[in-house]
Design an enzyme around this catalytic site. Structure first.
Site, PDB file in Angstrom:
ATOM      1  N   THR A 107       0.953  -1.144  -0.034  1.00 52.79           N
ATOM      2  CA  THR A 107      -0.087  -0.118  -0.013  1.00 52.79           C
ATOM      3  C   THR A 107       0.958   1.229   0.037  1.00 52.79           C
ATOM      4  O   THR A 107       2.052   1.190   0.427  1.00 52.79           O
ATOM      5  CB  THR A 107      -0.971   0.000   1.201  1.00 52.79           C
ATOM      6  OG1 THR A 107      -1.826   1.312   1.040  1.00 52.79           O
ATOM      7  CG2 THR A 107      -0.240   0.122   2.503  1.00 52.79           C
ATOM      8  N   ASN A 161      -0.573   4.184   1.280  1.00 46.73           N
ATOM      9  CA  ASN A 161      -1.105   4.908   2.131  1.00 46.73           C
ATOM     10  C   ASN A 161      -0.552   4.575   3.604  1.00 46.73           C
ATOM     11  O   ASN A 161      -0.354   3.687   4.203  1.00 46.73           O
ATOM     12  CB  ASN A 161      -2.685   4.618   2.372  1.00 46.73           C
ATOM     13  CG  ASN A 161      -3.520   5.165   3.480  1.00 46.73           C
ATOM     14  OD1 ASN A 161      -2.928   5.614   4.355  1.00 46.73           O
ATOM     15  ND2 ASN A 161      -4.849   5.002   3.103  1.00 46.73           N
ATOM     16  N   LYS A 162       0.227   5.766   3.923  1.00 44.53           N
ATOM     17  CA  LYS A 162       1.062   5.778   5.077  1.00 44.53           C
ATOM     18  C   LYS A 162       0.269   5.501   6.163  1.00 44.53           C
ATOM     19  O   LYS A 162       0.618   4.935   7.230  1.00 44.53           O
ATOM     20  CB  LYS A 162       1.882   7.445   5.160  1.00 44.53           C
ATOM     21  CG  LYS A 162       2.810   7.371   4.154  1.00 44.53           C
ATOM     22  CD  LYS A 162       3.654   8.410   4.604  1.00 44.53           C
ATOM     23  CE  LYS A 162       5.013   8.839   3.928  1.00 44.53           C
ATOM     24  NZ  LYS A 162       4.522   9.344   2.691  1.00 44.53           N
ATOM     25  N   LYS A 212      -2.240   3.668   6.703  1.00 48.41           N
ATOM     26  CA  LYS A 212      -2.715   2.196   6.596  1.00 48.41           C
ATOM     27  C   LYS A 212      -1.321   1.403   6.931  1.00 48.41           C
ATOM     28  O   LYS A 212      -1.192   0.603   7.692  1.00 48.41           O
ATOM     29  CB  LYS A 212      -2.864   1.545   5.267  1.00 48.41           C
ATOM     30  CG  LYS A 212      -4.409   1.864   5.072  1.00 48.41           C
ATOM     31  CD  LYS A 212      -4.678   1.139   3.505  1.00 48.41           C
ATOM     32  CE  LYS A 212      -5.861   1.208   3.077  1.00 48.41           C
ATOM     33  NZ  LYS A 212      -6.142   0.391   1.900  1.00 48.41           N
ATOM     34  N   ASP A 217      -7.257  -4.334   1.271  1.00 47.83           N
ATOM     35  CA  ASP A 217      -8.462  -3.540   0.407  1.00 47.83           C
ATOM     36  C   ASP A 217      -9.646  -3.222   1.315  1.00 47.83           C
ATOM     37  O   ASP A 217     -10.076  -4.048   2.053  1.00 47.83           O
ATOM     38  CB  ASP A 217      -8.794  -4.088  -0.742  1.00 47.83           C
ATOM     39  CG  ASP A 217      -9.704  -3.020  -1.881  1.00 47.83           C
ATOM     40  OD1 ASP A 217      -8.964  -2.272  -2.134  1.00 47.83           O
ATOM     41  OD2 ASP A 217     -10.861  -3.060  -1.900  1.00 47.83           O
ATOM     42  N   SER A 218      -9.943  -2.006   1.603  1.00 46.62           N
ATOM     43  CA  SER A 218     -11.032  -1.620   2.620  1.00 46.62           C
ATOM     44  C   SER A 218     -11.949  -0.466   1.920  1.00 46.62           C
ATOM     45  O   SER A 218     -11.576   0.230   0.985  1.00 46.62           O
ATOM     46  CB  SER A 218     -10.369  -1.211   3.687  1.00 46.62           C
ATOM     47  OG  SER A 218      -9.422  -0.415   3.581  1.00 46.62           O
ATOM     48  N   LYS A 245      -8.559   3.386  17.965  1.00 45.18           N
ATOM     49  CA  LYS A 245      -8.909   3.223  16.728  1.00 45.18           C
ATOM     50  C   LYS A 245      -8.421   1.613  16.340  1.00 45.18           C
ATOM     51  O   LYS A 245      -9.108   0.713  16.042  1.00 45.18           O
ATOM     52  CB  LYS A 245      -8.367   4.038  15.572  1.00 45.18           C
ATOM     53  CG  LYS A 245      -9.059   3.744  14.091  1.00 45.18           C
ATOM     54  CD  LYS A 245      -8.554   4.273  13.072  1.00 45.18           C
ATOM     55  CE  LYS A 245      -9.061   3.723  11.686  1.00 45.18           C
ATOM     56  NZ  LYS A 245      -8.386   4.511  10.555  1.00 45.18           N
TER      57      LYS A 245
END
Ligand code: IMP
Length: 200
Positions: free
Chosen positions: A7, A9-10, A12, A80-81, A183
Site C-alpha cells: 500500500t 497509504n502511510k 494504513k 483493501d477496505s 482506533k
C-alpha cells in the site's frame, strides 16, 4: 521473514506495522524498497482487489533481482477496505477512495454528507480484507468489520478517509476523535489483521 506491505497509504502502513510488528523480523512498505507502481483496482470485491494488489507487488519483486536478493525470505501483505453505508445499499464499498474524486478524502467526505443529507438511516460499517501472499504463491486472507454510523458533520481531525464522519459504536466517538491506539483496538483493519495473526 520480511513483510512487504502493498500500500502507498502511510496511515494504513502505520496501522499494519503497529499490529503485526511482533510477528515479522522486519516490516517495510513497497515505497520503502523503491517499488512505487500501483496496480489498478479492477475487482468488484475487497478480496479481489486485495489479491490484485498483493499479486502485483509479488511480481514486481520477482522481476527485480536486486530487491529479491537483498530481502531474502519474504511475504507480501495487502489490504483493501472501504465504507459500506446501509442507506446506499452498501456503497461506496470498493469505490470508497473514488466516491466523488479519486484520492481526495475531504471531497469524498463532503459528498457523503451531501448524499445522506437528513437521512435518518445513517448506519454504516467499514470492512477490510487482508491478503498475505508468500513468495511461493501460498495465499491466506481474512476480513474484519467495524460498525457505526455516518455523523451529520465532521468530528475530530485524526485518521484519514472517512474517519472524522464515522461514529464508532465500539468506542462511542468518531474515529477522527480517537487516538491511534483507540482506533486500532476496534478498527476493521485491526480485526482483519488480528484474525490473520491467529492463523499464521
Ligand atoms: P483502498 O486503498 O482502495 O483500500 O481504499 C480505501 C478507501 O476506503 C480509503 O481511501 C478511505 O476512503 C476508505 N477507508 C478505508 N479504511 C479506512 C479507515 O480506516 N478510515 C477511514 N477511511 C478508510
Amino acid at each position: 521473514m520480511v513483510l512487504i506491505i502493498a500500500t502507498h497509504n502511510k496511515n494504513k502502513v502505520n496501522e499494519i506495522k503497529a499490529i503485526l510488528g511482533g510477528k515479522f523480523d522486519k516490516i517495510v512498505s513497497a515505497d520503502e524498497i523503491g517499488l512505487t507502481a500501483q496496480a489498478e483496482e479492477t475487482g468488484t470485491t475487497f478480496y479481489q482487489n486485495a489479491l490484485i494488489k498483493a499479486s502485483d507487488l509479488l511480481s514486481q519483486i520477482k522481476n527485480n533481482p536486486e530487491i529479491s536478493k537483498e530481502i531474502g525470505d519474504y511475504a507480501v501483505l495487502s489490504d483493501d477496505s472501504g465504507i459500506c453505508v446501509n442507506a446506499l445499499f452498501g456503497a461506496p464499498g470498493v469505490n470508497s477512495n473514488r466516491f466523488f474524486i479519486k484520492g481526495d478524502d475531504k471531497a469524498n467526505r463532503i459528498h457523503m454528507l451531501e448524499v445522506l443529507k437528513d437521512n435518518v438511516n445513517r448506519k454504516a460499517h467499514f470492512e477490510s480484507c487482508v491478503v498475505l501472499l508468500y513468495s511461493d504463491g501460498k495465499i491466506t486472507s481474512q476480513i474484519g468489520i467495524t460498525e457505526g454510523e455516518i455523523l451529520q458533520e465532521e468530528k475530530g481531525s485524526g485518521g484519514f478517509g472517512y474517519d472524522c464522519i464515522f461514529y464508532s459504536y465500539d468506542i462511542n466517538k468518531s474515529f477522527g476523535e480517537a487516538t491511534a491506539q483507540e482506533k486500532n483496538a476496534v478498527s476493521h483493519r485491526a480485526r482483519a489483521l488480528n484474525n490473520l495473526l491467529k492463523i499464521i
